[in-house]
Enzyme design. Structure first.
Site, PDB file in Angstrom:
ATOM      1  N   THR A 141      66.643  78.101  10.150  1.00  0.00           N
ATOM      2  CA  THR A 141      65.579  77.824   9.190  1.00  0.00           C
ATOM      3  C   THR A 141      64.482  78.883   9.241  1.00  0.00           C
ATOM      4  OG1 THR A 141      63.776  76.270   8.760  1.00  0.00           O
ATOM      5  CG2 THR A 141      64.606  76.302  10.982  1.00  0.00           C
ATOM      6  N   ASP A 142      63.745  79.009   8.133  1.00  0.00           N
ATOM      7  CA  ASP A 142      62.594  79.920   8.114  1.00  0.00           C
ATOM      8  C   ASP A 142      61.431  79.378   8.946  1.00  0.00           C
ATOM      9  OD1 ASP A 142      61.867  77.821   6.448  1.00  0.00           O
ATOM     10  OD2 ASP A 142      61.322  79.067   4.731  1.00  0.00           O
ATOM     11  N   GLU A 143      61.504  78.078   9.324  1.00  0.00           N
ATOM     12  CA  GLU A 143      60.379  77.483  10.055  1.00  0.00           C
ATOM     13  C   GLU A 143      60.212  78.102  11.443  1.00  0.00           C
ATOM     14  OE1 GLU A 143      59.776  73.314   9.860  1.00  0.00           O
ATOM     15  OE2 GLU A 143      60.423  73.186   7.790  1.00  0.00           O
ATOM     16  N   TYR A 166      60.456  70.349  15.695  1.00  0.00           N
ATOM     17  CA  TYR A 166      61.700  70.731  14.999  1.00  0.00           C
ATOM     18  C   TYR A 166      61.861  72.250  15.003  1.00  0.00           C
ATOM     19  CZ  TYR A 166      64.601  72.160  11.045  1.00  0.00           C
ATOM     20  OH  TYR A 166      65.537  72.792  10.257  1.00  0.00           O
ATOM     21  N   LYS A 170      64.782  74.660  16.762  1.00  0.00           N
ATOM     22  CA  LYS A 170      65.664  75.588  16.033  1.00  0.00           C
ATOM     23  C   LYS A 170      65.464  77.021  16.552  1.00  0.00           C
ATOM     24  CE  LYS A 170      68.079  74.846  13.019  1.00  0.00           C
ATOM     25  NZ  LYS A 170      69.512  74.423  12.973  1.00  0.00           N
TER      26      LYS A 170
HETATM   27  P1  NAD Z   1      70.833  66.788   7.643  1.00  0.00           P
HETATM   28  O1  NAD Z   1      69.867  66.088   8.537  1.00  0.00           O
HETATM   29  O2  NAD Z   1      71.010  66.340   6.254  1.00  0.00           O
HETATM   30  O3  NAD Z   1      72.287  66.773   8.332  1.00  0.00           O
HETATM   31  C1  NAD Z   1      72.483  67.006   9.689  1.00  0.00           C
HETATM   32  C2  NAD Z   1      73.873  66.497  10.071  1.00  0.00           C
HETATM   33  O4  NAD Z   1      74.081  66.787  11.458  1.00  0.00           O
HETATM   34  C3  NAD Z   1      74.033  64.984   9.900  1.00  0.00           C
HETATM   35  O5  NAD Z   1      75.256  64.703   9.259  1.00  0.00           O
HETATM   36  C4  NAD Z   1      74.037  64.456  11.340  1.00  0.00           C
HETATM   37  O6  NAD Z   1      74.812  63.278  11.480  1.00  0.00           O
HETATM   38  C5  NAD Z   1      74.630  65.633  12.089  1.00  0.00           C
HETATM   39  N1  NAD Z   1      74.227  65.658  13.502  1.00  0.00           N
HETATM   40  C6  NAD Z   1      72.976  65.573  14.012  1.00  0.00           C
HETATM   41  N2  NAD Z   1      73.027  65.650  15.356  1.00  0.00           N
HETATM   42  C7  NAD Z   1      74.331  65.798  15.704  1.00  0.00           C
HETATM   43  C8  NAD Z   1      75.028  65.944  16.926  1.00  0.00           C
HETATM   44  N3  NAD Z   1      74.382  65.913  18.102  1.00  0.00           N
HETATM   45  N4  NAD Z   1      76.371  66.104  16.908  1.00  0.00           N
HETATM   46  C9  NAD Z   1      77.048  66.115  15.725  1.00  0.00           C
HETATM   47  N5  NAD Z   1      76.449  65.969  14.520  1.00  0.00           N
HETATM   48  C10 NAD Z   1      75.107  65.812  14.514  1.00  0.00           C
HETATM   49  O7  NAD Z   1      70.411  68.313   7.714  1.00  0.00           O
HETATM   50  P2  NAD Z   1      70.559  69.460   6.591  1.00  0.00           P
HETATM   51  O8  NAD Z   1      69.353  69.457   5.764  1.00  0.00           O
HETATM   52  O9  NAD Z   1      71.894  69.368   5.989  1.00  0.00           O
HETATM   53  O10 NAD Z   1      70.496  70.749   7.529  1.00  0.00           O
HETATM   54  C11 NAD Z   1      71.688  71.296   8.097  1.00  0.00           C
HETATM   55  C12 NAD Z   1      71.305  72.493   8.960  1.00  0.00           C
HETATM   56  O11 NAD Z   1      70.637  73.460   8.145  1.00  0.00           O
HETATM   57  C13 NAD Z   1      70.329  72.142  10.090  1.00  0.00           C
HETATM   58  O12 NAD Z   1      70.687  72.892  11.214  1.00  0.00           O
HETATM   59  C14 NAD Z   1      68.975  72.598   9.560  1.00  0.00           C
HETATM   60  O13 NAD Z   1      68.121  72.974  10.619  1.00  0.00           O
HETATM   61  C15 NAD Z   1      69.367  73.790   8.706  1.00  0.00           C
HETATM   62  N6  NAD Z   1      68.469  74.085   7.575  1.00  0.00           N
HETATM   63  C16 NAD Z   1      68.102  73.101   6.698  1.00  0.00           C
HETATM   64  C17 NAD Z   1      67.306  73.428   5.603  1.00  0.00           C
HETATM   65  C18 NAD Z   1      66.884  72.376   4.597  1.00  0.00           C
HETATM   66  O14 NAD Z   1      66.039  72.661   3.747  1.00  0.00           O
HETATM   67  N7  NAD Z   1      67.445  71.187   4.617  1.00  0.00           N
HETATM   68  C19 NAD Z   1      66.871  74.738   5.421  1.00  0.00           C
HETATM   69  C20 NAD Z   1      67.254  75.719   6.348  1.00  0.00           C
HETATM   70  C21 NAD Z   1      68.077  75.373   7.415  1.00  0.00           C
HETATM   71  O1  DAU Z   2      61.931  75.475   5.388  1.00  0.00           O
HETATM   72  C1  DAU Z   2      63.164  74.933   5.734  1.00  0.00           C
HETATM   73  C2  DAU Z   2      62.983  73.506   6.215  1.00  0.00           C
HETATM   74  O2  DAU Z   2      62.690  72.719   5.066  1.00  0.00           O
HETATM   75  C3  DAU Z   2      64.214  72.952   6.935  1.00  0.00           C
HETATM   76  O3  DAU Z   2      64.432  73.702   8.096  1.00  0.00           O
HETATM   77  C4  DAU Z   2      64.012  71.471   7.283  1.00  0.00           C
HETATM   78  O4  DAU Z   2      65.195  70.954   7.869  1.00  0.00           O
HETATM   79  C5  DAU Z   2      63.704  70.722   6.009  1.00  0.00           C
HETATM   80  O5  DAU Z   2      63.428  69.370   6.321  1.00  0.00           O
HETATM   81  C6  DAU Z   2      62.511  71.344   5.279  1.00  0.00           C
HETATM   82  O6  DAU Z   2      61.285  71.114   6.021  1.00  0.00           O
HETATM   83  P1  DAU Z   2      59.924  70.669   5.300  1.00  0.00           P
HETATM   84  O7  DAU Z   2      59.067  69.984   6.294  1.00  0.00           O
HETATM   85  O8  DAU Z   2      59.310  71.810   4.556  1.00  0.00           O
HETATM   86  O9  DAU Z   2      60.519  69.622   4.198  1.00  0.00           O
HETATM   87  P2  DAU Z   2      59.983  68.207   3.694  1.00  0.00           P
HETATM   88  O10 DAU Z   2      60.806  67.820   2.524  1.00  0.00           O
HETATM   89  O11 DAU Z   2      59.817  67.236   4.799  1.00  0.00           O
HETATM   90  O12 DAU Z   2      58.521  68.574   3.159  1.00  0.00           O
HETATM   91  C7  DAU Z   2      58.330  69.531   2.132  1.00  0.00           C
HETATM   92  C8  DAU Z   2      56.819  69.663   1.917  1.00  0.00           C
HETATM   93  O13 DAU Z   2      56.329  68.444   1.340  1.00  0.00           O
HETATM   94  C9  DAU Z   2      56.023  69.873   3.192  1.00  0.00           C
HETATM   95  O14 DAU Z   2      54.916  70.714   2.904  1.00  0.00           O
HETATM   96  C10 DAU Z   2      55.530  68.468   3.550  1.00  0.00           C
HETATM   97  C11 DAU Z   2      55.352  67.832   2.200  1.00  0.00           C
HETATM   98  N1  DAU Z   2      55.595  66.374   2.119  1.00  0.00           N
HETATM   99  C12 DAU Z   2      56.747  65.883   2.667  1.00  0.00           C
HETATM  100  C13 DAU Z   2      57.041  64.543   2.584  1.00  0.00           C
HETATM  101  C14 DAU Z   2      58.294  63.980   3.226  1.00  0.00           C
HETATM  102  C15 DAU Z   2      54.710  65.553   1.437  1.00  0.00           C
HETATM  103  O15 DAU Z   2      53.671  66.027   0.916  1.00  0.00           O
HETATM  104  N2  DAU Z   2      55.008  64.223   1.348  1.00  0.00           N
HETATM  105  C16 DAU Z   2      56.118  63.669   1.921  1.00  0.00           C
HETATM  106  O16 DAU Z   2      56.318  62.448   1.835  1.00  0.00           O
END
Ligand code: NAD
Ligand code: DAU
Length: 360
Positions: A141-143, A166, A170
């Site tokens: 992630t970019d975080e 988180y 990562k």
């Molecule tokens: P998600 O939470 O939707 O899915 C995560 C999956 O991993 C789930 O199916 C969960 O059951 C499984 N899991 C968790 N812990 C586990 C373990 N110990 N063993 C086996 N399976 C396990 O997450 P996502 O949004 O699909 O993200 C997937 C990956 O991409 C993550 O590594 C996240 O950090 C990364 N990522 C997400 C975003 C985003 O915006 N969602 C952006 C950049 C990177």
């Molecule tokens: O940048 C990549 C990341 O993006 C991934 O690595 C994470 O797995 C993914 O969850 C996401 O993180 P964020 O914290 O940015 O996503 P989230 O949807 O939780 O929040 C997006 C923005 O909205 C953030 O600035 C917080 C805000 N927010 C979030 C929620 C859930 C609100 O204002 N209200 C809310 O209820």
């Protein structure tokens, strides 16, 4: 055109029942029809086999219910399948949860990644025939780069500065992946992507949460004044980028994935609410009136923005969706998949959400 670097024969996907993993499997199961594909997932609250119904019977696909911290299970899978390719998605992924239960994030994201690396490294070292053709792709992630001010973008030279449990977990996983490349020569690649949105995202994240709340005519919570900025990318674009990185990326490299989709949270919610009203044929501003300002997330990163130029210039990837197109398609998807939404949102999740927000 870049040179083809890797052709997967036997693929291990971790976390494939989650949001990005399931979208990725929908793409690769038919694309890599000659490869066998195993998906290991613990099925936490965020993972659901309902998201994989379209491919569950494909002859080249197999699901394994398991935890990446279980080294014995991983060893058995590596022995049985002789993986040439590992794509590692499995993680706890929600920042708000990481503030309440950081140790679970350390367990899955740090210890889980280390356990996977150790088994992958042993398998790679013992299988000399496939050493040259092996890949371990860590989906990160970019975080990990922390928070930006009003100007600038993250690049591959940005220093690590994670600010939430988180992000720290990562970042730690990224460091372990690099350590295995430096120490043992494991052929790894890391991708760091910005915020994804699209089908099958669990409705705790901002976009699906807002859609669910608008559908139910419930308050749509926005933290603080809604001024924080995220750089949104449609999940299909992210999955295309991952396929591109897997096939053409250089071992040992990092690629940043983003599609110039920056917007403040409040502007994003207003846009989304207008799309929802239009698609539901509701009077304008019906959904917008639900937007409610709530207490800020502790340590809330102000802004993320990605400079994807390494990926676009070296590997030729670029995003297909504009933010407007992607959001419209996403609203349409959730409106036509309300049975999926209901199935993944059980009562315990609703109770959890209720306890989260303090109105301002
Ligand atoms: P998600 O939470 O939707 O899915 C995560 C999956 O991993 C789930 O199916 C969960 O059951 C499984 N899991 C968790 N812990 C586990 C373990 N110990 N063993 C086996 N399976 C396990 O997450 P996502 O949004 O699909 O993200 C997937 C990956 O991409 C993550 O590594 C996240 O950090 C990364 N990522 C997400 C975003 C985003 O915006 N969602 C952006 C950049 C990177
Ligand atoms: O940048 C990549 C990341 O993006 C991934 O690595 C994470 O797995 C993914 O969850 C996401 O993180 P964020 O914290 O940015 O996503 P989230 O949807 O939780 O929040 C997006 C923005 O909205 C953030 O600035 C917080 C805000 N927010 C979030 C929620 C859930 C609100 O204002 N209200 C809310 O209820």
């Amino acid at each position: 055109m870049p040179l083809l670097q890797h052709q997967p024969k036997s693929i291990l996907v971790t976390g494939g029942a989650g949001f990005i993993g399931s979208n990725f499997l929908h793409q690769i199961v038919p694309t890599f029809s000659d490869a066998s594909i195993v998906n290991i997932d613990k099925l936490t609250y965020a993972g659901n086999l309902l998201s994989l119904q379209n491919i569950e019977n494909a002859p080249n696909y197999q699901f394994v219910h398991g935890d990446i911290c279980d080294s014995n299970l991983l060893k058995r899978l590596f022995e049985e399948h002789q993986f040439t390719t590992v794509i590692h998605f499995a993680a706890e992924s929600h920042v708000d949860r990481s503030i309440h239960i950081p140790l679970e994030f350390i367990q899955s994201n740090v210890a889980g990644t280390a356990s996977l690396l150790e088994v992958a490294k042993d398998a790679w070292m013992s299988e000399s025939s496939c050493r040259e053709t092996y890949r371990f792709l860590h989906v990160s992630t970019d975080e990990v780069f922390g928070a930006l001010g009003a100007e600038g973008k993250f690049t591959t030279d940005s220093p690590y500065a994670p600010r939430s449990p988180y992000a720290a977990s990562k970042a730690s996983a990224d460091h372990f992946v690099r350590a295995y490349a430096e120490t043992y020569g494991l052929p790894v690649i890391i991708s760091n992507c910005s915020n994804n949105y699209g089908p099958y995202q669990f409705p705790e994240k901002l976009i699906p949460l807002a859609i669910v709340r608008a559908l139910e005519m419930e308050p749509i919570p926005v933290y603080s004044k809604g001024e924080n900025v995220r750089d949104w990318l449609h999940v299909h674009d992210h999955c295309d980028a991952l396929q591109c990185i897997l096939s053409y990326g250089e071992c040992g490299e990092t690629y940043l994935v983003g599609g110039f989709g920056e917007l403040s949270n409040l502007d994003l919610l207003k846009l989304l609410c207008n799309m929802i009203d239009e698609q539901l044929q509701r009077p304008i501003h019906t959904s917008q009136s639900l937007i409610t300002f709530v207490q800020d997330r502790p340590g809330h990163d102000f802004r993320y923005a990605i400079d994807p130029s390494k990926l676009t210039t070296e590997l030729g990837w670029s995003a297909r969706y504009t933010l407007h197109e992607g959001l419209n398609a996403t609203v349409q998807w959730y409106l036509s998949h309300q049975s999926w939404l209901k199935a993944v949102m059980d009562q315990s999740y609703r109770d959890y959400l209720k306890s989260q927000y303090v109105s301002l």
